[in-house]
Motif scaffolding. Sequence first.
Motif, PDB file in Angstrom:
ATOM      1  N   GLN A  57       0.866  -1.285  -0.014  1.00 54.52           N
ATOM      2  CA  GLN A  57      -0.064  -0.052  -0.094  1.00 54.52           C
ATOM      3  C   GLN A  57       0.801   1.235   0.028  1.00 54.52           C
ATOM      4  O   GLN A  57       0.489   2.347  -0.658  1.00 54.52           O
ATOM      5  CB  GLN A  57      -0.979  -0.063   1.259  1.00 54.52           C
ATOM      6  CG  GLN A  57      -2.062  -0.967   1.066  1.00 54.52           C
ATOM      7  CD  GLN A  57      -2.866  -0.837   2.374  1.00 54.52           C
ATOM      8  OE1 GLN A  57      -2.431  -1.085   3.291  1.00 54.52           O
ATOM      9  NE2 GLN A  57      -4.181  -0.682   2.123  1.00 54.52           N
ATOM     10  N   GLY A  58       1.871   1.174   0.868  1.00 49.45           N
ATOM     11  CA  GLY A  58       2.797   2.532   0.806  1.00 49.45           C
ATOM     12  C   GLY A  58       3.512   2.701  -0.558  1.00 49.45           C
ATOM     13  O   GLY A  58       3.983   3.976  -0.940  1.00 49.45           O
ATOM     14  N   ALA A  59       3.822   1.451  -1.231  1.00 48.23           N
ATOM     15  CA  ALA A  59       4.412   1.773  -2.426  1.00 48.23           C
ATOM     16  C   ALA A  59       3.477   2.186  -3.632  1.00 48.23           C
ATOM     17  O   ALA A  59       4.055   2.520  -4.901  1.00 48.23           O
ATOM     18  CB  ALA A  59       5.281   0.376  -2.661  1.00 48.23           C
ATOM     19  N   LEU A  60       2.314   1.761  -3.507  1.00 50.15           N
ATOM     20  CA  LEU A  60       1.580   2.128  -4.663  1.00 50.15           C
ATOM     21  C   LEU A  60       1.476   3.306  -5.091  1.00 50.15           C
ATOM     22  O   LEU A  60       1.437   3.441  -6.551  1.00 50.15           O
ATOM     23  CB  LEU A  60      -0.106   1.505  -4.107  1.00 50.15           C
ATOM     24  CG  LEU A  60      -1.193   1.560  -5.120  1.00 50.15           C
ATOM     25  CD1 LEU A  60      -0.791   0.809  -6.475  1.00 50.15           C
ATOM     26  CD2 LEU A  60      -2.574   1.334  -4.499  1.00 50.15           C
ATOM     27  N   GLY A  61       0.989   4.375  -4.393  1.00 50.84           N
ATOM     28  CA  GLY A  61       1.090   5.692  -4.966  1.00 50.84           C
ATOM     29  C   GLY A  61       2.169   6.018  -5.939  1.00 50.84           C
ATOM     30  O   GLY A  61       1.859   6.396  -7.159  1.00 50.84           O
ATOM     31  N   PRO A  62       3.371   6.138  -5.287  1.00 46.28           N
ATOM     32  CA  PRO A  62       4.593   6.599  -6.244  1.00 46.28           C
ATOM     33  C   PRO A  62       4.624   5.468  -7.437  1.00 46.28           C
ATOM     34  O   PRO A  62       5.207   5.939  -8.482  1.00 46.28           O
ATOM     35  CB  PRO A  62       5.868   6.274  -5.206  1.00 46.28           C
ATOM     36  CG  PRO A  62       5.320   6.351  -3.696  1.00 46.28           C
ATOM     37  CD  PRO A  62       3.748   5.888  -4.065  1.00 46.28           C
ATOM     38  N   TRP A  63       4.449   4.134  -7.459  1.00 48.60           N
ATOM     39  CA  TRP A  63       4.758   3.327  -8.375  1.00 48.60           C
ATOM     40  C   TRP A  63       3.511   3.491  -9.522  1.00 48.60           C
ATOM     41  O   TRP A  63       4.017   3.583 -10.789  1.00 48.60           O
ATOM     42  CB  TRP A  63       4.735   1.821  -7.953  1.00 48.60           C
ATOM     43  CG  TRP A  63       4.921   0.738  -9.055  1.00 48.60           C
ATOM     44  CD1 TRP A  63       3.824  -0.027  -9.558  1.00 48.60           C
ATOM     45  CD2 TRP A  63       6.129   0.615  -9.690  1.00 48.60           C
ATOM     46  NE1 TRP A  63       4.533  -0.654 -10.590  1.00 48.60           N
ATOM     47  CE2 TRP A  63       5.795  -0.435 -10.581  1.00 48.60           C
ATOM     48  CE3 TRP A  63       7.314   0.996  -9.797  1.00 48.60           C
ATOM     49  CZ2 TRP A  63       6.622  -1.206 -11.517  1.00 48.60           C
ATOM     50  CZ3 TRP A  63       8.593   0.515 -10.588  1.00 48.60           C
ATOM     51  CH2 TRP A  63       8.048  -0.465 -11.269  1.00 48.60           C
ATOM     52  N   ARG A  64       2.410   3.577  -9.194  1.00 45.99           N
ATOM     53  CA  ARG A  64       1.381   3.709 -10.121  1.00 45.99           C
ATOM     54  C   ARG A  64       1.585   5.111 -10.745  1.00 45.99           C
ATOM     55  O   ARG A  64       0.837   5.269 -12.140  1.00 45.99           O
ATOM     56  CB  ARG A  64      -0.054   3.391  -9.640  1.00 45.99           C
ATOM     57  CG  ARG A  64      -0.464   4.685  -8.564  1.00 45.99           C
ATOM     58  CD  ARG A  64      -1.836   4.460  -8.216  1.00 45.99           C
ATOM     59  NE  ARG A  64      -2.849   4.446  -9.060  1.00 45.99           N
ATOM     60  CZ  ARG A  64      -4.294   3.991  -8.924  1.00 45.99           C
ATOM     61  NH1 ARG A  64      -4.547   3.521  -7.853  1.00 45.99           N
ATOM     62  NH2 ARG A  64      -5.115   4.106  -9.864  1.00 45.99           N
ATOM     63  N   SER A  65       2.057   6.273 -10.352  1.00 44.26           N
ATOM     64  CA  SER A  65       2.331   7.320 -10.633  1.00 44.26           C
ATOM     65  C   SER A  65       3.432   7.720 -11.635  1.00 44.26           C
ATOM     66  O   SER A  65       3.557   8.638 -12.343  1.00 44.26           O
ATOM     67  CB  SER A  65       2.476   8.283  -9.446  1.00 44.26           C
ATOM     68  OG  SER A  65       1.371   8.485  -8.845  1.00 44.26           O
ATOM     69  N   LEU A  66       4.182   6.565 -11.567  1.00 42.31           N
ATOM     70  CA  LEU A  66       5.375   6.746 -12.586  1.00 42.31           C
ATOM     71  C   LEU A  66       4.915   6.446 -14.106  1.00 42.31           C
ATOM     72  O   LEU A  66       3.984   6.007 -14.335  1.00 42.31           O
ATOM     73  CB  LEU A  66       6.343   5.613 -12.376  1.00 42.31           C
ATOM     74  CG  LEU A  66       7.278   5.467 -11.247  1.00 42.31           C
ATOM     75  CD1 LEU A  66       8.062   4.075 -11.395  1.00 42.31           C
ATOM     76  CD2 LEU A  66       8.466   6.605 -11.505  1.00 42.31           C
ATOM     77  N   PRO A  67       5.669   7.236 -14.950  1.00 45.23           N
ATOM     78  CA  PRO A  67       5.513   7.193 -16.344  1.00 45.23           C
ATOM     79  C   PRO A  67       5.467   5.781 -16.611  1.00 45.23           C
ATOM     80  O   PRO A  67       6.571   5.015 -16.289  1.00 45.23           O
ATOM     81  CB  PRO A  67       6.428   8.199 -16.787  1.00 45.23           C
ATOM     82  CG  PRO A  67       6.718   9.160 -15.789  1.00 45.23           C
ATOM     83  CD  PRO A  67       6.537   8.274 -14.667  1.00 45.23           C
ATOM     84  N   ALA A  68       4.816   5.425 -17.697  1.00 44.48           N
ATOM     85  CA  ALA A  68       4.799   3.960 -18.239  1.00 44.48           C
ATOM     86  C   ALA A  68       6.527   3.502 -18.823  1.00 44.48           C
ATOM     87  O   ALA A  68       6.679   2.432 -18.239  1.00 44.48           O
ATOM     88  CB  ALA A  68       4.007   3.801 -19.097  1.00 44.48           C
ATOM     89  N   ALA A  69       6.948   4.513 -19.160  1.00 44.19           N
ATOM     90  CA  ALA A  69       8.264   4.211 -19.644  1.00 44.19           C
ATOM     91  C   ALA A  69       9.112   3.906 -18.635  1.00 44.19           C
ATOM     92  O   ALA A  69      10.093   3.212 -18.655  1.00 44.19           O
ATOM     93  CB  ALA A  69       8.866   5.469 -20.583  1.00 44.19           C
ATOM     94  N   ALA A  70       9.029   4.758 -17.449  1.00 42.70           N
ATOM     95  CA  ALA A  70       9.900   4.447 -16.382  1.00 42.70           C
ATOM     96  C   ALA A  70       9.716   2.948 -15.798  1.00 42.70           C
ATOM     97  O   ALA A  70      10.707   2.324 -15.369  1.00 42.70           O
ATOM     98  CB  ALA A  70       9.782   5.415 -15.358  1.00 42.70           C
ATOM     99  N   ARG A  71       8.328   2.617 -15.546  1.00 45.38           N
ATOM    100  CA  ARG A  71       8.160   1.247 -15.172  1.00 45.38           C
ATOM    101  C   ARG A  71       8.798   0.196 -16.127  1.00 45.38           C
ATOM    102  O   ARG A  71       9.201  -0.649 -15.783  1.00 45.38           O
ATOM    103  CB  ARG A  71       6.370   0.998 -15.067  1.00 45.38           C
ATOM    104  CG  ARG A  71       5.904   1.721 -13.840  1.00 45.38           C
ATOM    105  CD  ARG A  71       4.665   1.054 -13.375  1.00 45.38           C
ATOM    106  NE  ARG A  71       3.824   1.000 -14.582  1.00 45.38           N
ATOM    107  CZ  ARG A  71       2.706   2.029 -14.829  1.00 45.38           C
ATOM    108  NH1 ARG A  71       2.847   3.230 -13.957  1.00 45.38           N
ATOM    109  NH2 ARG A  71       2.018   1.801 -15.915  1.00 45.38           N
ATOM    110  N   ALA A  72       8.529   0.489 -17.375  1.00 45.75           N
ATOM    111  CA  ALA A  72       9.269  -0.426 -18.413  1.00 45.75           C
ATOM    112  C   ALA A  72      10.611  -0.577 -18.382  1.00 45.75           C
ATOM    113  O   ALA A  72      10.991  -1.552 -18.309  1.00 45.75           O
ATOM    114  CB  ALA A  72       8.750  -0.070 -19.931  1.00 45.75           C
ATOM    115  N   ASP A  73      11.375   0.556 -17.984  1.00 49.35           N
ATOM    116  CA  ASP A  73      12.772   0.545 -17.824  1.00 49.35           C
ATOM    117  C   ASP A  73      13.202  -0.241 -16.553  1.00 49.35           C
ATOM    118  O   ASP A  73      14.107  -1.137 -16.822  1.00 49.35           O
ATOM    119  CB  ASP A  73      13.268   2.154 -17.838  1.00 49.35           C
ATOM    120  CG  ASP A  73      13.532   2.750 -19.046  1.00 49.35           C
ATOM    121  OD1 ASP A  73      13.242   2.280 -20.224  1.00 49.35           O
ATOM    122  OD2 ASP A  73      13.598   3.986 -18.886  1.00 49.35           O
TER     123      ASP A  73
END
Length: 491
Positions: A57-73
């Motif tokens: 839960q604590g990590a959800l906000g920052p992770w879902r807010s990342l640009p898709a390209a950053a999650r992909a990297d």
Amino acid sequence: MTTRDQAIDYLQLIDGELLPARNGEWIDSVNPASGQVWARIPAGTADDIDDAVRAAQGALGPWRSLPAAARADALRAWAATVRDNLDTLWRLDATDNGRARREAEPAIAGAAAQIDFHAGLAETITGDTVLVSETATTYSIREPYGVVGLIIPWNAPLAMFLAKVSAAIAGGNTIVVKPPERASVSVLAAAQLLDKAGIPHGVVNVVTGDGATAGEALVKHPDVRKISFTGSTATGRRITENSVCNVKALALELGGKSPNIVFADADLDLAADTVAAGIYTASAGQACIAGSRILIQREVFDEFVERLRARASAMILGDPLESGTDMGPLAFHGQYQKVREYLQSGREDGATVAFGGRCGSALFPAESPFAAGYFVEPTLFVTDDPHLRVCREEIFGPVAVALPFEDEDEAVRLANDSGYGLAAGVWTQNLTRGHRLTRRLEAGTVWVNTYRRLHWALPFGGQKESGNGISNGPGTLDEWLEHKSVWIEHG
């Protein structure tokens, strides 16, 4: 990890920390090839699950807010670390559950490629603009569920962990994983690579423990929005019942009793090679898509059974870490006992043992390091009665049953006469018939003149009691995203 009494202790991953269970208790991990304890994993409980959910839960906000390209990297970096550690990871996987190297190593390499595939999909998440009113702007967006739970099976724990987790976090979810208590070591080792890949703490958390404690706590946790489960149909039913309390979304990949249908006009040599591999060397039959019902046209029945006998007799059973081994042991003692009970049941119900049927010490000399291992040799029952237990129930071992059929209609009737609907194989040189049967067979995947071929770019799922939902394919992320409609009135 630390060594104690020659067994290695592996730790849970919660919010980036490697931790024992809160209660201090452990579960022994037994090498199924030798029957010896070689590692220990934490016996996590509801307290550990709650800690992991809070971290997610604590990590959800920052992770879902990342640009898709950053999650992909980040996902691509994780795939690279898996490849860099491939040799260590497949050896841990094979030691933990007995899966032979010839399957374990390419499966994990393939899962690394699947992480890259999911990274690409992360950059394609879009919505639609829909004109429904002259005075409003209306559109849809797709959003992550939030915190999701993943319960993975013991027959392919690491490959499943890599594939499922990468899809879930590609969609912006954070996750709590409950690996199988019988084979968690490779998952715990792979989880440590997340930090090296730069995936933030809390995005992926791994809690080990048995299903009745850690697993049930994850399913019932009120802050877990969705459960993805791969395993037996019986356990899938229990998860469904336990999820009702807070109406969780579910994705269930369940069992199978898949038919492999051999017509008289088939290339019988090719069919024999592949049919045998699809039940025997396919993780020693411990695969949901194992071709455990072999339907053979009567005019070639005896001939094809003999071809299968020849293939089975040439298979090498032994050390799963050796490249020349065709079949390793069953994953744990309970499964070994279950398969032995089915061998007895088949005999008592009147099926004939065409070949095989020996287990354990009967397969190795007393001085062999594998004499105490959980080995079952390739076995084939033959019967005309499709109602026997060995014909209807998922055995999950290197045990197949062969039944004769007269014509196409009877073959289809026998094939579909099952509560399961996961996969099916058809062997014929008449491709018109092959195309026709793909429509008539009740299965999520139908192979013609091949078997057990999977790819992350092609959807995979079951029908009937084999589950719901789809993994793999370009629509993979749909399982991890919810749809939201937006209506903005502007007059």
